[in-house]
Design a protein around this motif. Structure first.
Motif, mmCIF file in Angstrom:
data_model
loop_
_atom_site.group_PDB
_atom_site.id
_atom_site.type_symbol
_atom_site.label_atom_id
_atom_site.label_comp_id
_atom_site.label_asym_id
_atom_site.label_seq_id
_atom_site.Cartn_x
_atom_site.Cartn_y
_atom_site.Cartn_z
ATOM 1 N N VAL A 1 -3.202 8.881 8.058
ATOM 2 C CA VAL A 1 -4.165 9.472 8.985
ATOM 3 C C VAL A 1 -5.240 10.185 8.176
ATOM 4 O O VAL A 1 -4.941 11.008 7.303
ATOM 5 C CB VAL A 1 -3.485 10.451 9.956
ATOM 6 N N GLY A 2 -6.497 9.842 8.453
ATOM 7 C CA GLY A 2 -7.611 10.430 7.737
ATOM 8 C C GLY A 2 -8.258 11.558 8.509
ATOM 9 O O GLY A 2 -8.390 11.497 9.739
ATOM 10 N N HIS A 3 -8.660 12.612 7.794
ATOM 11 C CA HIS A 3 -9.318 13.783 8.373
ATOM 12 C C HIS A 3 -10.558 14.097 7.542
ATOM 13 O O HIS A 3 -10.592 13.825 6.340
ATOM 14 C CB HIS A 3 -8.410 15.017 8.353
ATOM 15 N N LEU B 1 5.896 20.141 11.548
ATOM 16 C CA LEU B 1 6.211 20.262 10.120
ATOM 17 C C LEU B 1 5.957 18.956 9.374
ATOM 18 O O LEU B 1 5.468 18.965 8.243
ATOM 19 C CB LEU B 1 7.666 20.703 9.941
ATOM 20 N N GLU B 2 6.285 17.822 10.000
ATOM 21 C CA GLU B 2 6.046 16.539 9.351
ATOM 22 C C GLU B 2 4.561 16.320 9.104
ATOM 23 O O GLU B 2 4.158 15.767 8.087
ATOM 24 C CB GLU B 2 6.629 15.397 10.184
ATOM 25 N N ILE C 1 -6.466 12.367 3.399
ATOM 26 C CA ILE C 1 -5.507 11.422 3.978
ATOM 27 C C ILE C 1 -4.100 11.998 3.905
ATOM 28 O O ILE C 1 -3.666 12.480 2.855
ATOM 29 C CB ILE C 1 -5.561 10.067 3.246
ATOM 30 N N ARG C 2 -3.395 11.937 5.035
ATOM 31 C CA ARG C 2 -1.994 12.345 5.098
ATOM 32 C C ARG C 2 -1.138 11.144 5.467
ATOM 33 O O ARG C 2 -1.509 10.366 6.342
ATOM 34 C CB ARG C 2 -1.777 13.425 6.168
ATOM 35 N N GLN C 3 0.003 11.022 4.798
ATOM 36 C CA GLN C 3 0.969 10.004 5.200
ATOM 37 C C GLN C 3 1.958 10.675 6.147
ATOM 38 O O GLN C 3 2.946 11.273 5.734
ATOM 39 C CB GLN C 3 1.698 9.404 3.994
ATOM 40 N N GLU C 4 1.690 10.559 7.437
ATOM 41 C CA GLU C 4 2.454 11.302 8.427
ATOM 42 C C GLU C 4 3.752 10.604 8.809
ATOM 43 O O GLU C 4 4.613 11.198 9.448
ATOM 44 C CB GLU C 4 1.590 11.553 9.660
ATOM 45 N N ALA D 1 3.286 16.502 5.141
ATOM 46 C CA ALA D 1 3.148 15.111 4.734
ATOM 47 C C ALA D 1 2.427 15.010 3.387
ATOM 48 O O ALA D 1 1.558 15.834 3.080
ATOM 49 C CB ALA D 1 2.362 14.337 5.792
ATOM 50 N N PRO D 2 2.760 13.993 2.574
ATOM 51 C CA PRO D 2 2.027 13.774 1.319
ATOM 52 C C PRO D 2 0.541 13.571 1.606
ATOM 53 O O PRO D 2 0.170 12.890 2.561
ATOM 54 C CB PRO D 2 2.664 12.498 0.755
#
Length: 308
Positions: A190-192, A127-128, A181-184, A132-133
């Protein structure tokens, strides 16, 4: 911020749907998980109804001690319009009162064979990551010596060509042109790559190339933590560029500050080698070795000796 539904959780963890099928599309708004022990005892004053409710052996063994009317009342209060799902661990038998309440309120009740603590940890991480933003930036993300380097700069400055040279040197491409980009976690970005352009690289004059097909599976990654931002800009003779590296510039993405280097681009400069060295130097700094500071200390020592 991303979205996740109870159905996605069910499919991800291979859960069994017991009741409340009409609510399987409910959105889960937060990554926190609730173990409703106090609620089983009748205390609902601060009940976090918007969380996934996880019932384990402790909660259900206490619940079994209650009389029929209390059990039905507790489950009706547990299953609210805001409750995304109720999950029972250890493949324990789901109470009849819970199934009745879930069907009335359309709250999905799911069952897992995993132990409560283990499942709670796995679900929280999932879920995080999903909630994540998020943001998207124009740039190229590459994995250089284990350092996630985000190349930024104006269109046509040579980001993709530099990434291609890095791939030829044995480094790995994560995303070209657009980086999601997610701020996990705190200070963790973390970039995807977007699914549409995953493994693809655009080279002007050549077109779209498939990096994985050309260089193999070892030349690409599906995600990478971003540690360093390098801004490529056309060389400006009127601008003074940092020659020592004593002043560290940062850039903020979402809520995280990342180290930023500005590298001027002009004919004859081997950008791939410069970025390799920048990544290695970044790793050394994280290990406590700062060449610029050591040079500055040596220089100060020489000046101090000459002034004696």
């Amino acid at each position: 911020m991303g979205q996740v539904t109870a159905r996605e959780v069910m499919e991800m963890f291979d859960l069994t749907l017991i009741s409340g099928e009409e609510g399987i599309g409910r959105h889960i708004p937060v990554s926190d998980i609730s173990r409703p022990g106090l609620e089983m005892a009748g205390y609902f004053t601060h009940y976090p109804a918007n969380r996934v409710q996880l019932l384990g052996k402790t909660e259900l063994s206490f619940f079994a001690l209650l009389d029929v009317e209390e059990r039905r009342a507790r489950m009706m209060k547990l299953c609210t319009a805001d409750t995304p799902a109720v999950i029972v661990s250890h493949s324990m038998e789901v109470p009849v009162e819970l199934m009745q309440a879930s069907n009335e309120t359309h709250v999905p009740v799911l069952q897992t064979s995993m132990p409560t603590t283990r499942f709670s940890s796995k679900l929280t991480n999932f879920l995080e990551s999903k909630l994540a933003p998020t943001t998207a930036v124009h740039g190229v993300l590459v994995d250089v010596y284990g350092v996630g380097v985000l190349l930024m700069g104006k269109s046509g400055v040579g980001k993709s060509e530099t990434a291609l040279e890095l791939v030829k040197k044995g480094h790995r491409l994560v995303a070209d042109d657009a980086v999601e980009i997610r701020q996990e976690a705190e200070n963790t970005l973390v970039g995807h790559p977007p699914k549409l352009i995953e493994h693809l690289l655009e080279i002007r004059g050549v077109g779209i190339i498939d990096i994985m097909t050309l260089f193999g599976a070892s030349a690409v990654r599906t995600f990478k933590r971003i540690s360093l931002v390098i801004d490529l800009e056309i060389w400006d003779p009127e601008k003074t560029y940092d020659r020592l590296g004593l002043e560290e510039e940062t850039v903020q993405i979402i809520d995280t500050h990342l180290t930023k280097l500005t590298i001027p681009v002009r004919p004859g400069r081997n950008l791939a080698v410069i970025i390799e060295v920048a990544a290695m130097n970044y790793r050394l700094k994280k290990m406590g070795i700062n060449a610029a500071e050591e040079f500055s200390n040596r220089l100060n020592d020489v000046i101090a000796q000459d002034n004696r």
